[in-house]
Design a protein around this motif. Structure first.
Motif, PDB file in Angstrom:
ATOM      1  N   ARG A 135       0.947  -1.246  -0.131  1.00 37.52           N
ATOM      2  CA  ARG A 135      -0.136  -0.112   0.148  1.00 37.52           C
ATOM      3  C   ARG A 135       0.862   1.301   0.065  1.00 37.52           C
ATOM      4  N   ASP A 136       0.285   2.271  -0.728  1.00 33.64           N
ATOM      5  CA  ASP A 136       1.135   3.535  -0.629  1.00 33.64           C
ATOM      6  C   ASP A 136       0.549   4.380   0.414  1.00 33.64           C
ATOM      7  N   ALA A 137       1.397   4.681   1.404  1.00 32.52           N
ATOM      8  CA  ALA A 137       0.948   5.284   2.643  1.00 32.52           C
ATOM      9  C   ALA A 137       2.264   5.819   3.304  1.00 32.52           C
ATOM     10  N   PRO A 138       1.749   6.753   4.195  1.00 32.64           N
ATOM     11  CA  PRO A 138       2.979   7.413   5.069  1.00 32.64           C
ATOM     12  C   PRO A 138       3.335   6.334   6.386  1.00 32.64           C
ATOM     13  N   ILE A 139       4.344   5.719   5.917  1.00 26.83           N
ATOM     14  CA  ILE A 139       4.819   4.545   6.772  1.00 26.83           C
ATOM     15  C   ILE A 139       6.371   4.903   7.059  1.00 26.83           C
ATOM     16  N   ASP A 140       6.776   5.214   8.200  1.00 25.55           N
ATOM     17  CA  ASP A 140       7.943   5.577   8.852  1.00 25.55           C
ATOM     18  C   ASP A 140       8.711   4.271   8.783  1.00 25.55           C
ATOM     19  N   LEU A 141       8.323   3.193   9.379  1.00 24.56           N
ATOM     20  CA  LEU A 141       9.090   2.016   9.328  1.00 24.56           C
ATOM     21  C   LEU A 141       8.260   0.828   8.839  1.00 24.56           C
ATOM     22  N   ALA A 142       8.513   0.122   8.005  1.00 25.77           N
ATOM     23  CA  ALA A 142       7.916  -0.903   7.570  1.00 25.77           C
ATOM     24  C   ALA A 142       8.495  -2.076   8.288  1.00 25.77           C
ATOM     25  N   SER A 143       7.742  -2.741   9.244  1.00 29.26           N
ATOM     26  CA  SER A 143       8.508  -3.696  10.023  1.00 29.26           C
ATOM     27  C   SER A 143       7.924  -5.030   9.184  1.00 29.26           C
ATOM     28  N   ILE A 144       8.706  -5.540   8.544  1.00 30.00           N
ATOM     29  CA  ILE A 144       7.931  -6.918   7.584  1.00 30.00           C
ATOM     30  C   ILE A 144       8.481  -8.074   8.306  1.00 30.00           C
ATOM     31  N   SER A 145       7.546  -8.919   8.302  1.00 32.68           N
ATOM     32  CA  SER A 145       7.989 -10.067   8.796  1.00 32.68           C
ATOM     33  C   SER A 145       7.332 -11.195   7.885  1.00 32.68           C
ATOM     34  N   PRO A 146       8.296 -11.666   6.858  1.00 34.53           N
ATOM     35  CA  PRO A 146       7.828 -12.623   5.642  1.00 34.53           C
ATOM     36  C   PRO A 146       7.708 -14.003   6.324  1.00 34.53           C
ATOM     37  N   LYS A 147       6.782 -14.655   5.862  1.00 34.14           N
ATOM     38  CA  LYS A 147       6.670 -15.778   6.653  1.00 34.14           C
ATOM     39  C   LYS A 147       7.381 -17.060   5.739  1.00 34.14           C
ATOM     40  N   LEU A 148       7.876 -17.872   6.830  1.00 36.19           N
ATOM     41  CA  LEU A 148       8.893 -18.916   6.434  1.00 36.19           C
ATOM     42  C   LEU A 148       8.071 -20.351   6.270  1.00 36.19           C
ATOM     43  N   ALA A 149       8.563 -21.168   5.700  1.00 36.02           N
ATOM     44  CA  ALA A 149       7.965 -22.558   5.482  1.00 36.02           C
ATOM     45  C   ALA A 149       7.629 -23.256   6.971  1.00 36.02           C
ATOM     46  N   SER A 150       8.431 -22.978   7.905  1.00 41.35           N
ATOM     47  CA  SER A 150       8.009 -23.258   9.202  1.00 41.35           C
ATOM     48  C   SER A 150       6.767 -22.437  10.052  1.00 41.35           C
ATOM     49  N   SER A 151       6.214 -21.703   9.059  1.00 39.30           N
ATOM     50  CA  SER A 151       5.012 -20.985   9.703  1.00 39.30           C
ATOM     51  C   SER A 151       3.756 -21.962   9.385  1.00 39.30           C
ATOM     52  N   THR A 152       3.881 -22.681   8.181  1.00 44.92           N
ATOM     53  CA  THR A 152       2.370 -22.779   7.653  1.00 44.92           C
ATOM     54  C   THR A 152       1.920 -24.326   8.452  1.00 44.92           C
ATOM     55  N   PRO A 153       0.773 -23.971   8.536  1.00 49.34           N
ATOM     56  CA  PRO A 153      -0.388 -24.939   9.434  1.00 49.34           C
ATOM     57  C   PRO A 153      -0.530 -26.304   8.630  1.00 49.34           C
ATOM     58  N   THR A 154       0.539 -26.980   8.855  1.00 48.76           N
ATOM     59  CA  THR A 154       0.315 -28.633   8.494  1.00 48.76           C
ATOM     60  C   THR A 154      -0.759 -29.271   9.484  1.00 48.76           C
ATOM     61  N   PRO A 155      -1.470 -30.488   8.910  1.00 51.35           N
ATOM     62  CA  PRO A 155      -2.471 -30.723  10.062  1.00 51.35           C
ATOM     63  C   PRO A 155      -1.896 -31.076  11.247  1.00 51.35           C
ATOM     64  N   ASP A 156      -0.548 -31.403  11.483  1.00 49.67           N
ATOM     65  CA  ASP A 156      -0.163 -32.063  12.772  1.00 49.67           C
ATOM     66  C   ASP A 156       0.088 -30.625  13.772  1.00 49.67           C
ATOM     67  N   ARG A 157       0.084 -29.482  13.085  1.00 50.16           N
ATOM     68  CA  ARG A 157       0.407 -28.267  14.160  1.00 50.16           C
ATOM     69  C   ARG A 157      -0.686 -27.056  13.796  1.00 50.16           C
ATOM     70  N   ASP A 158      -1.778 -27.860  13.379  1.00 49.16           N
ATOM     71  CA  ASP A 158      -2.996 -26.920  13.112  1.00 49.16           C
ATOM     72  C   ASP A 158      -3.619 -26.237  14.418  1.00 49.16           C
ATOM     73  N   PRO A 159      -3.733 -25.106  14.601  1.00 50.80           N
ATOM     74  CA  PRO A 159      -4.519 -24.674  16.245  1.00 50.80           C
ATOM     75  C   PRO A 159      -5.793 -24.914  16.063  1.00 50.80           C
ATOM     76  N   LYS A 160      -6.398 -25.081  14.793  1.00 49.25           N
ATOM     77  CA  LYS A 160      -8.145 -25.043  14.838  1.00 49.25           C
ATOM     78  C   LYS A 160      -8.733 -26.256  14.234  1.00 49.25           C
ATOM     79  N   GLY A 161      -7.980 -26.640  13.016  1.00 47.63           N
ATOM     80  CA  GLY A 161      -8.802 -27.600  12.082  1.00 47.63           C
ATOM     81  C   GLY A 161      -7.685 -28.787  11.742  1.00 47.63           C
ATOM     82  N   GLU A 162      -7.703 -29.361  10.634  1.00 45.45           N
ATOM     83  CA  GLU A 162      -6.948 -30.603  10.267  1.00 45.45           C
ATOM     84  C   GLU A 162      -6.056 -30.012   8.977  1.00 45.45           C
TER      85      GLU A 162
END
Ligand code: SAM
Ligand code: 2KA
Ligand code: SF4
Ligand code: MG
Length: 258
Positions: free
Chosen positions: A125-152
């Motif tokens: 987005r084009d906006a007045p952002i003084d610091l873009a604190s970006i947290s790109p998500k790695l493969a280890s963040s993916t909710p596989t069935p064995d670590r899904d907090p809600k479903g399967e």
């Protein structure tokens, strides 16, 4: 009230008119993460996210999005009620899924606040952002069935497809002062971080220094951080990246509104 995380029927007139934002919470604290850790800041947390990290410490903005639809005036008023603060952190959920976040940032900028946006880096987005604190998500963040907090594992494929958007990420790095803040679960995350940083460097005209790359231990409680912080600190030294604590967790554990 529940908040739509994907496109669903609007539930209020303001929402239907595209006005305002779904707000999960507004609170005053110390910035706990990144290069501005320790700075008194007002946090505005929007609800709704386009990803579903299994470890998300803001479950009620992603997996079960809740909040109240609020207009920008009322958010600004609440921010200003914390008179000591010069810094505002816009977070979520994913704040940049909402077009109205631009209006909020413009108003905050006009009022003289320093703005940090905590974002997963998948939406530009084009906006007045003084610091873009970006947290790109790695493969280890993916909710596989064995670590899904809600479903399967229903979100596994969509999360995996959407977690990196190199065009959005590189445009953000080119346009804003940036920190790349990776959640690290263990050392197996480092090759992916190094590869991604290399791809960002190749795709941008901006210098991304090693100390713009931050390693943050995974953990939403002190006990969980006890299992990750030493290893992540060692990895930062080994690779020459910057370590960031989770100061708010160290100070207040997982207490609400901190
Ligand atoms: C809840 S997210 C909201 C902003 C945006 N959606 C994002 O992911 O960057 C805020 C920050 O918390 C981090 N985070 C979420 N859960 C975490 C956990 N269990 N341990 C460490 N950091 C976490 C995210 O990576 C991000 O830097
Ligand atoms: N104190 C404090 N610092 C933070 N920095 C980033 C946060 C976030 O949830 O985005 C956060 C948060 O939730 N609390
Ligand atoms: S991208 Fe951010 S808000 Fe969304 S699920 Fe991941 S950590 Fe939570
Ligand atoms: Mg947080």
């Amino acid at each position: 009230m529940p908040v739509a995380s994907d496109v669903e029927e609007p539930t209020t007139d303001a929402e239907a008119a595209g006005e305002g934002l779904p707000i999960n919470e507004v609170f005053y604290s110390l910035q706990g993460e990144g290069t501005l850790a320790g700075v008194p800041s007002v946090f505005v947390r929007t609800s709704g996210c386009n990803l579903r990290c299994w470890f998300c410490d803001s479950y009620h903005t992603s997996w079960e999005p809740t909040g109240a639809w609020r207009d920008v005036d009322s958010i600004i008023e609440e921010v200003q009620s914390h008179e000591q603060a010069n810094h505002v952190v816009l977070t979520g959920g994913e704040p940049l899924i909402h077009e109205e976040s631009v209006e909020l940032l413009e108003r905050l900028d006009a009022e003289g606040y320093h703005t940090t946006v905590e974002t997963n880096g998948t939406i530009y987005r084009d906006a007045p952002i003084d610091l873009a604190s970006i947290s790109p998500k790695l493969a280890s963040s993916t909710p596989t069935p064995d670590r899904d907090p809600k479903g399967e594992g229903e979100w596994e494929e969509k999360h995996e497809q959407n977690r990196i958007d190199m065009d959005a990420l590189s445009q953000m790095v080119d346009d804003y002062e940036t920190q790349l803040k990776f959640v690290v679960t263990d050392e197996s995350d480092l090759p992916e971080i190094t590869d991604l940083v290399g791809r960002v460097r190749a795709a941008t005209a901006t210098t991304v220094a090693d100390d713009d790359v931050l390693l943050m231990p995974e953990g939403m409680t002190r006990e969980q951080l006890d299992g990750t912080r030493s290893e992540v600190a060692q990895l930062a030294m080994e690779y020459g990246y910057r370590y960031t604590p989770r100061l708010h967790v160290d100070l207040w554990n997982d207490a609400p509104g901190t």
